[in-house]
Motif scaffolding. Structure first.
Motif, PDB file in Angstrom:
ATOM      1  N   GLN A 160      -7.069   3.801   9.040  1.00  0.00           N
ATOM      2  CA  GLN A 160      -7.203   5.098   8.381  1.00  0.00           C
ATOM      3  C   GLN A 160      -7.823   4.913   6.997  1.00  0.00           C
ATOM      4  OE1 GLN A 160      -3.429   7.110   7.640  1.00  0.00           O
ATOM      5  NE2 GLN A 160      -4.222   8.937   8.654  1.00  0.00           N
ATOM      6  N   PRO A 161      -8.876   5.648   6.656  1.00  0.00           N
ATOM      7  CA  PRO A 161      -9.504   5.476   5.339  1.00  0.00           C
ATOM      8  C   PRO A 161      -8.626   6.031   4.220  1.00  0.00           C
ATOM      9  CG  PRO A 161     -10.497   7.326   6.521  1.00  0.00           C
ATOM     10  CD  PRO A 161      -9.562   6.650   7.493  1.00  0.00           C
ATOM     11  N   GLY A 162      -8.892   5.561   3.011  1.00  0.00           N
ATOM     12  CA  GLY A 162      -8.217   6.101   1.846  1.00  0.00           C
ATOM     13  C   GLY A 162      -6.832   5.575   1.594  1.00  0.00           C
ATOM     14  N   VAL A 163      -6.438   4.489   2.263  1.00  0.00           N
ATOM     15  CA  VAL A 163      -5.110   3.898   2.032  1.00  0.00           C
ATOM     16  C   VAL A 163      -5.263   2.835   0.944  1.00  0.00           C
ATOM     17  CG1 VAL A 163      -3.180   2.632   3.022  1.00  0.00           C
ATOM     18  CG2 VAL A 163      -4.397   4.356   4.398  1.00  0.00           C
ATOM     19  N   ALA A 164      -4.753   3.113  -0.230  1.00  0.00           N
ATOM     20  CA  ALA A 164      -4.891   2.229  -1.385  1.00  0.00           C
ATOM     21  C   ALA A 164      -3.562   1.552  -1.698  1.00  0.00           C
ATOM     22  CB  ALA A 164      -5.379   3.027  -2.584  1.00  0.00           C
ATOM     23  N   GLU A 187      -9.975  -0.814   2.286  1.00  0.00           N
ATOM     24  CA  GLU A 187      -9.840  -0.653   0.842  1.00  0.00           C
ATOM     25  C   GLU A 187      -8.676  -1.445   0.259  1.00  0.00           C
ATOM     26  OE1 GLU A 187      -8.911   2.943  -2.396  1.00  0.00           O
ATOM     27  OE2 GLU A 187      -9.433   3.432  -0.325  1.00  0.00           O
ATOM     28  N   ARG A 188      -7.520  -1.450   0.924  1.00  0.00           N
ATOM     29  CA  ARG A 188      -6.349  -2.099   0.352  1.00  0.00           C
ATOM     30  C   ARG A 188      -6.527  -3.608   0.222  1.00  0.00           C
ATOM     31  NH1 ARG A 188      -5.354   0.189   5.290  1.00  0.00           N
ATOM     32  NH2 ARG A 188      -4.356  -0.998   6.979  1.00  0.00           N
ATOM     33  N   GLN A 193      -9.107  -4.070  -2.737  1.00  0.00           N
ATOM     34  CA  GLN A 193      -8.421  -3.779  -3.995  1.00  0.00           C
ATOM     35  C   GLN A 193      -7.488  -4.922  -4.387  1.00  0.00           C
ATOM     36  OE1 GLN A 193      -6.286  -0.066  -3.836  1.00  0.00           O
ATOM     37  NE2 GLN A 193      -5.817  -0.052  -6.039  1.00  0.00           N
ATOM     38  N   ASP A 235      -0.177   0.970  -3.799  1.00  0.00           N
ATOM     39  CA  ASP A 235       0.693   1.774  -4.649  1.00  0.00           C
ATOM     40  C   ASP A 235       0.917   1.024  -5.958  1.00  0.00           C
ATOM     41  OD1 ASP A 235       2.580  -0.199  -4.104  1.00  0.00           O
ATOM     42  OD2 ASP A 235       3.874   1.088  -2.883  1.00  0.00           O
ATOM     43  N   SER A 282       0.829  -1.204   0.000  1.00  0.00           N
ATOM     44  CA  SER A 282       0.000   0.000   0.000  1.00  0.00           C
ATOM     45  C   SER A 282       0.863   1.252   0.000  1.00  0.00           C
ATOM     46  CB  SER A 282      -0.911   0.005   1.227  1.00  0.00           C
ATOM     47  OG  SER A 282      -0.139   0.241   2.403  1.00  0.00           O
ATOM     48  N   THR A 283       0.209   2.390  -0.182  1.00  0.00           N
ATOM     49  CA  THR A 283       0.919   3.665  -0.131  1.00  0.00           C
ATOM     50  C   THR A 283       1.521   3.891   1.257  1.00  0.00           C
ATOM     51  OG1 THR A 283      -1.209   4.719   0.374  1.00  0.00           O
ATOM     52  CG2 THR A 283      -0.494   4.741  -1.917  1.00  0.00           C
TER      53      THR A 283
END
Length: 241
Positions: free
Chosen positions: A24-28, A58-59, A62, A30, A12-13
């Motif tokens: 933490q939200p929004g961790v996708a 999300e990660r 995904q 990389d 992930s990022t």
């Protein structure tokens, strides 16, 4: 019981930035993580999969997208496979945390570690193992005891599950390495789990498929770790053909 492939999400990022993402939200993923996830259909091509189960983050979802699309499966979200709630540590750089007094506890006595305004690692292990066993029982009932399924979760969660499966104290879980997009494999039975793989980063996974019964009803290649029997093979497994 069925066989579960414990898949850590791809890179992930936050992994690349050495940040403790937590919930933490929004961790996708990389760019490297996206490439890692794209290899999963090929890595698992020889393994029939009955179901996909995922952490709600999300990660993880995904990471499973390419595999889900290739197999025509819809991942089931399991909230108890979510990342550790690191509380006040969430979103902080790891280099900032190494000087915290709790860091030493997390490293040397993790069973006693409770993150400020978060959860304890012992509670993480309890919830994750219970969820996996419940999902395993459900999938076994729906698809049969020889079915194989994937659970996509997070590094510390999977390490805690593996420590339980190995019969090791949680204080030893930091000795286990689980890389991004690696697979570790556990087969639960009535009396004990069998650990078939840990931190596999791309090997042949076809040997995870339980052997088919022969014409006389016996299993081909008497390997208790793959037939669901609770007794271990004395002298070691015979391996795969």
């Amino acid at each position: 019981m069925a066989t579960v492939i414990l898949l850590r999400h791809a890179r992930s990022t936050a992994n690349g930035a050495a940040v403790l993402a937590g919930r933490q939200p929004g961790v996708a993923l990389d760019d490297t993580g996206v490439e890692q996830a794209a290899t999963l259909p090929g890595r698992l091509a020889e393994v029939p999969l009955a179901a996909l189960v995922t952490s709600p983050l999300e990660r993880c979802q995904q990471t499973l997208q390419p595999l889900a699309a290739a197999r025509g499966l819809t991942p089931v979200v399991e909230p108890e496979l979510a990342e550790v709630d690191y509380g006040d540590w969430t979103g902080k750089a790891l280099k900032e945390l190494v000087d915290e007094p709790l860091w030493r506890v997390v490293q040397q006595h993790p069973s006693a570690a409770v993150f400020p305004a978060g959860e304890g690692l012992a509670a993480v292990q309890a919830r994750a193992v219970a969820a996996l066993r419940a999902q395993d029982a459900r999938i076994s009932a729906e698809h049969g005891p020889d079915s194989v399924w994937v659970a996509c979760s997070h590094g510390d969660v999977i390490k805690a599950v593996l420590a339980d499966a190995l019969g090791a104290h949680l204080d030893s879980f930091q000795r286990i390495v689980v890389d991004p997009c690696s697979v570790s494999v556990v087969r639960y039975t009535e009396t004990r789990p069998f650990v078939l793989r840990i931190n596999d980063n791309g090997g042949d996974l076809s040997g995870l498929v339980p052997p088919k019964p022969s014409s006389d009803g016996a299993q081909e290649g008497a390997d208790a770790a793959r037939t669901g029997e609770s007794d271990a093979v004395i002298g070691g497994t015979t391996g795969t053909a």
